[in-house]
Scaffold this active site. Structure first.
Site, PDB file in Angstrom:
ATOM      1  N   ARG A   1      75.720  60.476  62.301  1.00  0.00           N
ATOM      2  CA  ARG A   1      76.076  61.683  61.538  1.00  0.00           C
ATOM      3  C   ARG A   1      77.593  61.785  61.546  1.00  0.00           C
ATOM      4  O   ARG A   1      78.221  61.876  62.609  1.00  0.00           O
ATOM      5  CB  ARG A   1      75.448  62.915  62.200  1.00  0.00           C
ATOM      6  CG  ARG A   1      75.919  64.270  61.638  1.00  0.00           C
ATOM      7  CD  ARG A   1      75.515  64.445  60.183  1.00  0.00           C
ATOM      8  NE  ARG A   1      75.588  65.826  59.737  1.00  0.00           N
ATOM      9  CZ  ARG A   1      76.683  66.416  59.247  1.00  0.00           C
ATOM     10  NH1 ARG A   1      77.822  65.748  59.165  1.00  0.00           N
ATOM     11  NH2 ARG A   1      76.625  67.671  58.847  1.00  0.00           N
TER      12      ARG A   1
ATOM     13  N   ASP B   1      80.468  68.144  56.078  1.00  0.00           N
ATOM     14  CA  ASP B   1      79.127  68.513  55.623  1.00  0.00           C
ATOM     15  C   ASP B   1      79.062  68.251  54.122  1.00  0.00           C
ATOM     16  O   ASP B   1      79.879  68.781  53.359  1.00  0.00           O
ATOM     17  CB  ASP B   1      78.859  69.990  55.913  1.00  0.00           C
ATOM     18  CG  ASP B   1      77.431  70.257  56.353  1.00  0.00           C
ATOM     19  OD1 ASP B   1      76.628  69.309  56.364  1.00  0.00           O
ATOM     20  OD2 ASP B   1      77.130  71.418  56.691  1.00  0.00           O
TER      21      ASP B   1
ATOM     22  N   GLU C   1      73.660  69.478  50.125  1.00  0.00           N
ATOM     23  CA  GLU C   1      72.278  69.143  50.467  1.00  0.00           C
ATOM     24  C   GLU C   1      71.523  68.592  49.252  1.00  0.00           C
ATOM     25  O   GLU C   1      71.685  69.068  48.133  1.00  0.00           O
ATOM     26  CB  GLU C   1      71.548  70.384  50.985  1.00  0.00           C
ATOM     27  CG  GLU C   1      72.057  70.892  52.317  1.00  0.00           C
ATOM     28  CD  GLU C   1      71.722  69.936  53.449  1.00  0.00           C
ATOM     29  OE1 GLU C   1      70.548  69.538  53.578  1.00  0.00           O
ATOM     30  OE2 GLU C   1      72.650  69.585  54.208  1.00  0.00           O
TER      31      GLU C   1
ATOM     32  N   ARG D   1      70.357  61.963  66.275  1.00  0.00           N
ATOM     33  CA  ARG D   1      71.429  61.166  65.684  1.00  0.00           C
ATOM     34  C   ARG D   1      72.628  61.143  66.627  1.00  0.00           C
ATOM     35  O   ARG D   1      72.676  61.877  67.606  1.00  0.00           O
ATOM     36  CB  ARG D   1      71.841  61.757  64.329  1.00  0.00           C
ATOM     37  CG  ARG D   1      70.696  61.903  63.345  1.00  0.00           C
ATOM     38  CD  ARG D   1      71.116  62.630  62.084  1.00  0.00           C
ATOM     39  NE  ARG D   1      71.589  63.985  62.364  1.00  0.00           N
ATOM     40  CZ  ARG D   1      71.884  64.887  61.449  1.00  0.00           C
ATOM     41  NH1 ARG D   1      71.752  64.581  60.168  1.00  0.00           N
ATOM     42  NH2 ARG D   1      72.310  66.084  61.777  1.00  0.00           N
TER      43      ARG D   1
END
Length: 226
Positions: free
Chosen positions: A103, A108, A111, A151
């Protein structure tokens, strides 16, 4: 007396050579465990090497805009990877059990659709950018910490024509994500202020995910509404 002397001499030789052999075995084990042991999942990675070690390997799949699967190749070309031992195929079915799920730290991405919920604008484009940037490439990953999903939060660097690039940094420069907003598992490696500047610059230039019109919902805000 000469016989006793010979026995003592032979015993000393045995002890000497045994010590050398034992030392060689222990040294070989240390070198193997530190430099040539291949990790295939997060559970295999010792806690003591987080923040202190980097791992080298090949990106075998990219399933989202801010994470990827990484096939650890300890020793790199010196250990025969790429010429004596072949690299695995990208996107090979079943290879996930042999790879580390990384990750990307500090960022970020929008999505994508999951669990029947519609994805965010530019989620697919962010995924395609990351795929084009690192899929099938060798990267060096600095390990920060395991997360709650099994992760490893890490920083990936890849060689490009203009030098070695930090993937999280380049992602923000190109507008394909925002600075990570969550509190749990937040890792910035001392670049928190830089990451915010890069996000603000991308917003101002309206590039990447910031091309969309109207109010922009960040990935963090989107996940809170789930």
């Amino acid at each position: 007396m000469p016989e006793d002397s010979n026995k003592a001499s032979n015993t000393a030789r045995v002890v000497f050579y045994t010590s050398i052999l034992t030392g060689g075995i222990l040294s070989s084990f240390y070198v193997y465990s530190r430099y040539f042991r291949r990790f295939t999942c997060t559970a295999e990675v010792p806690k003591k090497i987080y923040r202190g070690r980097t791992l080298f390997g090949r990106v075998t799949s990219v399933g989202d805009g801010d994470n990827f699967h990484f096939y650890h190749t300890p020793g790199g070309r010196l250990a025969g990877w790429g010429w004596l031992r072949p690299y695995p195929e990208t996107n090979k079915r079943g290879l996930g059990k042999e790879t580390l799920h990384i990750r990307l730290y500090g960022v970020d991405a929008p999505e994508r659709p999951h669990f029947g919920r519609q994805g965010q604008p530019y989620g697919d484009e962010a995924l395609e950018w990351l795929r084009s940037y690192i899929l099938g490439r060798n990267v060096r990953v600095k390990l920060f910490s395991p997360d709650q999903y099994g992760r490893i939060v890490g920083g990936a660097k890849v060689w490009k024509l203009t030098g070695r690039k930090d993937v999280s940094t380049e992602m923000l420069k190109n507008g394909w994500g925002v600075k990570y907003e969550g509190k749990m598992g937040a890792e910035f490696n001392g670049k928190g202020k830089l990451f915010q500047k890069l996000e603000d610059h991308a917003r101002k230039k309206k590039i990447g995910m910031f091309q969309q019109k109207g109010k922009i919902v960040t990935p963090g805000q989107y996940k809170k509404d789930e």
